[in-house]
Design a protein around this motif. Sequence first.
Motif, PDB file in Angstrom:
ATOM      1  N   LEU A  93       0.837  -1.212   0.000  1.00  0.00           N
ATOM      2  CA  LEU A  93       0.000   0.000   0.000  1.00  0.00           C
ATOM      3  C   LEU A  93       0.868   1.257   0.000  1.00  0.00           C
ATOM      4  CD1 LEU A  93      -2.934  -0.866   2.470  1.00  0.00           C
ATOM      5  CD2 LEU A  93      -2.880  -1.044  -0.018  1.00  0.00           C
ATOM      6  N   GLU A  94       2.015   1.190   0.655  1.00  0.00           N
ATOM      7  CA  GLU A  94       2.922   2.354   0.626  1.00  0.00           C
ATOM      8  C   GLU A  94       3.506   2.524  -0.781  1.00  0.00           C
ATOM      9  OE1 GLU A  94       5.652   3.049   3.924  1.00  0.00           O
ATOM     10  OE2 GLU A  94       7.150   3.811   2.515  1.00  0.00           O
ATOM     11  N   GLU A  95       3.910   1.412  -1.378  1.00  0.00           N
ATOM     12  CA  GLU A  95       4.473   1.457  -2.743  1.00  0.00           C
ATOM     13  C   GLU A  95       3.484   2.049  -3.750  1.00  0.00           C
ATOM     14  OE1 GLU A  95       7.524  -1.858  -4.184  1.00  0.00           O
ATOM     15  OE2 GLU A  95       5.599  -2.629  -3.491  1.00  0.00           O
ATOM     16  N   MET A  96       2.183   1.765  -3.513  1.00  0.00           N
ATOM     17  CA  MET A  96       1.154   2.270  -4.445  1.00  0.00           C
ATOM     18  C   MET A  96       0.855   3.744  -4.214  1.00  0.00           C
ATOM     19  SD  MET A  96      -1.751  -0.665  -4.342  1.00  0.00           S
ATOM     20  CE  MET A  96      -1.237  -2.179  -3.587  1.00  0.00           C
ATOM     21  N   GLY A  97       1.454   4.323  -3.179  1.00  0.00           N
ATOM     22  CA  GLY A  97       1.207   5.740  -2.891  1.00  0.00           C
ATOM     23  C   GLY A  97      -0.041   5.972  -2.057  1.00  0.00           C
ATOM     24  N   VAL A  98      -0.558   4.884  -1.441  1.00  0.00           N
ATOM     25  CA  VAL A  98      -1.766   5.006  -0.609  1.00  0.00           C
ATOM     26  C   VAL A  98      -1.380   5.345   0.828  1.00  0.00           C
ATOM     27  CG1 VAL A  98      -3.629   3.633   0.421  1.00  0.00           C
ATOM     28  CG2 VAL A  98      -3.143   3.422  -2.027  1.00  0.00           C
ATOM     29  N   LEU A  99      -0.402   4.626   1.340  1.00  0.00           N
ATOM     30  CA  LEU A  99      -0.051   4.723   2.764  1.00  0.00           C
ATOM     31  C   LEU A  99       1.115   5.686   2.970  1.00  0.00           C
ATOM     32  CD1 LEU A  99      -0.777   3.261   5.527  1.00  0.00           C
ATOM     33  CD2 LEU A  99       1.266   1.907   5.111  1.00  0.00           C
ATOM     34  N   GLN A 100       0.918   6.571   3.939  1.00  0.00           N
ATOM     35  CA  GLN A 100       1.926   7.591   4.206  1.00  0.00           C
ATOM     36  C   GLN A 100       2.883   7.139   5.317  1.00  0.00           C
ATOM     37  OE1 GLN A 100      -0.043  11.116   5.636  1.00  0.00           O
ATOM     38  NE2 GLN A 100       1.695  12.427   5.200  1.00  0.00           N
ATOM     39  N   THR A 101       2.320   6.715   6.432  1.00  0.00           N
ATOM     40  CA  THR A 101       3.122   6.449   7.634  1.00  0.00           C
ATOM     41  C   THR A 101       2.548   5.264   8.386  1.00  0.00           C
ATOM     42  OG1 THR A 101       3.577   8.815   7.848  1.00  0.00           O
ATOM     43  CG2 THR A 101       3.907   7.509   9.833  1.00  0.00           C
ATOM     44  N   VAL A 102       3.429   4.496   9.013  1.00  0.00           N
ATOM     45  CA  VAL A 102       2.993   3.431   9.927  1.00  0.00           C
ATOM     46  C   VAL A 102       3.318   3.878  11.348  1.00  0.00           C
ATOM     47  CG1 VAL A 102       3.269   1.025  10.638  1.00  0.00           C
ATOM     48  CG2 VAL A 102       3.484   1.636   8.221  1.00  0.00           C
ATOM     49  N   ILE A 103       2.304   3.916  12.180  1.00  0.00           N
ATOM     50  CA  ILE A 103       2.520   4.155  13.615  1.00  0.00           C
ATOM     51  C   ILE A 103       2.406   2.769  14.255  1.00  0.00           C
ATOM     52  CG2 ILE A 103       1.703   5.336  15.696  1.00  0.00           C
ATOM     53  CD1 ILE A 103       0.152   7.275  13.758  1.00  0.00           C
ATOM     54  N   THR A 104       3.473   2.295  14.841  1.00  0.00           N
ATOM     55  CA  THR A 104       3.401   0.949  15.417  1.00  0.00           C
ATOM     56  C   THR A 104       3.668   0.969  16.915  1.00  0.00           C
ATOM     57  OG1 THR A 104       4.102  -1.350  15.217  1.00  0.00           O
ATOM     58  CG2 THR A 104       5.840   0.310  14.933  1.00  0.00           C
ATOM     59  N   GLN A 105       2.923   0.097  17.600  1.00  0.00           N
ATOM     60  CA  GLN A 105       3.180  -0.090  19.035  1.00  0.00           C
ATOM     61  C   GLN A 105       4.231  -1.188  19.225  1.00  0.00           C
ATOM     62  OE1 GLN A 105      -0.924  -0.059  21.208  1.00  0.00           O
ATOM     63  NE2 GLN A 105      -1.306  -0.394  19.038  1.00  0.00           N
ATOM     64  N   ASN A 106       4.622  -1.816  18.107  1.00  0.00           N
ATOM     65  CA  ASN A 106       5.560  -2.935  18.192  1.00  0.00           C
ATOM     66  C   ASN A 106       7.000  -2.445  18.272  1.00  0.00           C
ATOM     67  OD1 ASN A 106       3.231  -4.359  17.883  1.00  0.00           O
ATOM     68  ND2 ASN A 106       3.571  -4.875  15.737  1.00  0.00           N
ATOM     69  N   VAL A 107       7.824  -3.266  18.918  1.00  0.00           N
ATOM     70  CA  VAL A 107       9.234  -2.889  19.119  1.00  0.00           C
ATOM     71  C   VAL A 107      10.138  -3.805  18.289  1.00  0.00           C
ATOM     72  CG1 VAL A 107       8.810  -1.950  21.438  1.00  0.00           C
ATOM     73  CG2 VAL A 107       9.421  -4.382  21.195  1.00  0.00           C
ATOM     74  N   ASP A 108       9.527  -4.530  17.310  1.00  0.00           N
ATOM     75  CA  ASP A 108      10.262  -5.601  16.619  1.00  0.00           C
ATOM     76  C   ASP A 108      10.968  -5.180  15.336  1.00  0.00           C
ATOM     77  OD1 ASP A 108       8.108  -5.450  14.741  1.00  0.00           O
ATOM     78  OD2 ASP A 108       7.003  -7.032  15.769  1.00  0.00           O
ATOM     79  N   GLY A 109      10.728  -3.970  14.855  1.00  0.00           N
ATOM     80  CA  GLY A 109      11.413  -3.484  13.645  1.00  0.00           C
ATOM     81  C   GLY A 109      10.956  -4.138  12.357  1.00  0.00           C
ATOM     82  N   LEU A 110       9.871  -4.917  12.374  1.00  0.00           N
ATOM     83  CA  LEU A 110       9.497  -5.671  11.168  1.00  0.00           C
ATOM     84  C   LEU A 110       8.906  -4.790  10.061  1.00  0.00           C
ATOM     85  CD1 LEU A 110       8.159  -9.039  12.659  1.00  0.00           C
ATOM     86  CD2 LEU A 110      10.416  -8.506  11.721  1.00  0.00           C
ATOM     87  N   HIS A 111       8.286  -3.672  10.421  1.00  0.00           N
ATOM     88  CA  HIS A 111       7.788  -2.777   9.355  1.00  0.00           C
ATOM     89  C   HIS A 111       8.961  -2.197   8.564  1.00  0.00           C
ATOM     90  CE1 HIS A 111       3.605  -2.966  10.415  1.00  0.00           C
ATOM     91  NE2 HIS A 111       3.825  -2.564  11.645  1.00  0.00           N
ATOM     92  N   GLN A 112      10.014  -1.804   9.250  1.00  0.00           N
ATOM     93  CA  GLN A 112      11.192  -1.273   8.540  1.00  0.00           C
ATOM     94  C   GLN A 112      11.809  -2.366   7.684  1.00  0.00           C
ATOM     95  OE1 GLN A 112      10.456  -0.804  11.744  1.00  0.00           O
ATOM     96  NE2 GLN A 112      11.383   1.035  12.591  1.00  0.00           N
ATOM     97  N   GLN A 113      11.881  -3.597   8.238  1.00  0.00           N
ATOM     98  CA  GLN A 113      12.433  -4.711   7.448  1.00  0.00           C
ATOM     99  C   GLN A 113      11.608  -4.961   6.194  1.00  0.00           C
ATOM    100  OE1 GLN A 113      13.511  -8.538   9.088  1.00  0.00           O
ATOM    101  NE2 GLN A 113      14.034  -7.592  11.047  1.00  0.00           N
ATOM    102  N   ALA A 114      10.294  -4.719   6.286  1.00  0.00           N
ATOM    103  CA  ALA A 114       9.422  -4.940   5.115  1.00  0.00           C
ATOM    104  C   ALA A 114       9.633  -3.861   4.067  1.00  0.00           C
ATOM    105  CB  ALA A 114       7.960  -4.986   5.551  1.00  0.00           C
ATOM    106  N   GLY A 115      10.207  -2.726   4.444  1.00  0.00           N
ATOM    107  CA  GLY A 115      10.508  -1.686   3.455  1.00  0.00           C
ATOM    108  C   GLY A 115       9.989  -0.294   3.769  1.00  0.00           C
ATOM    109  N   HIS A 116       9.113  -0.175   4.774  1.00  0.00           N
ATOM    110  CA  HIS A 116       8.514   1.143   5.062  1.00  0.00           C
ATOM    111  C   HIS A 116       9.569   2.168   5.410  1.00  0.00           C
ATOM    112  CE1 HIS A 116       4.320  -0.064   5.022  1.00  0.00           C
ATOM    113  NE2 HIS A 116       4.711  -1.186   5.586  1.00  0.00           N
ATOM    114  N   ARG A 117       9.355   3.382   4.885  1.00  0.00           N
ATOM    115  CA  ARG A 117      10.325   4.461   5.132  1.00  0.00           C
ATOM    116  C   ARG A 117       9.967   5.273   6.363  1.00  0.00           C
ATOM    117  NH1 ARG A 117      10.397   4.171  -0.739  1.00  0.00           N
ATOM    118  NH2 ARG A 117       8.239   4.780  -0.612  1.00  0.00           N
TER     119      ARG A 117
END
Length: 257
Positions: A93-117
């Motif tokens: 969804l971020e790649e498609m230009g839909v999603l701007q930001t992920v706010i996560t309560q998680n401390v695991d770093g997996l969103h960054q590993q997936a590619g989110h900026r």
Amino acid sequence: MTTSDPALERAAIACAGARKAVALTGAGISVESGIPPFRGRGGLWEKIDPMKYAHVAAFENDPAEVWKVLFLGISHVLEKARPNAGHQGLWRLEEMGVLQTVITQNVDGLHQQAGHRDVIEFHGTHAFVRCSVCGRRSDWRSVPLEVIPPRCECSGVLRPDVVLFGEMIDPRLLQRSQQLAAGCDVMLVIGTSATVEPAASLPVIAKHSGAFIIEVNPEPTPLTHRISDVTLLGSAGEVMEQMASMVQRLRSNRQPS
Ligand code: APR
């Protein structure tokens, strides 16, 4: 949940038309990566009492015990975890230009590993430690763990750079998250029980500011029916994969030929 599910279709149509969608994620999105949630069946707080091991007072009282039971236990699980279809669907969804930001309560770093900026780590990160005395921050992997609790060069006790119960959210992160919630057109709320403040209020702020709220969770939460416009009852991996594909189709149909 099937691709013909009307709720999924409503959610995908809202996402396809979004220009500044924001996601709020919780432990549930990482369950399919092998990280247990905190609450509910198999949850960490079923096994250990958070007030005894995850409260700042417990850490100050007996840091070695909190390291042994909580921090090393979590680190062992996180070491092996990799992003799953839920993280990857959100990234699409971020790649498609839909999603701007992920706010996560998680401390695991997996969103960054997936590619989110742009990821706001609302409850901090387990990838870094900081000194409880001088505040110096360093990479978790650089910390010798032969002696527990590990100590800083200043002799202060080190701790993961996470927010424990009884501690404040970084005011800059809180303010930015609240601004994003107030300014988004769609909020995806994925894998959170929505019971811990102030994160739980972000979808409420978004809703009151006119955003369309999409919830993804196998169980209903306090947001369901009250705040969420659509609740997709299913696992993050299954739902996000289908949603990303549907949004992609809808957006490509819109492109002029
Ligand atoms: N996909 C999506 N959601 C799932 C899945 C899955 N595969 N499996 C479980 N869930 C849902 C559960 O139904 C639950 O609603 O994920 C949610 C997890 O809730 P919590 O364990 O309470 O996690 P979270 O909301 O992130 O907790 C908030 O509480 O203890 C503190 O600091 C900790 O950041 C954490 C905060």
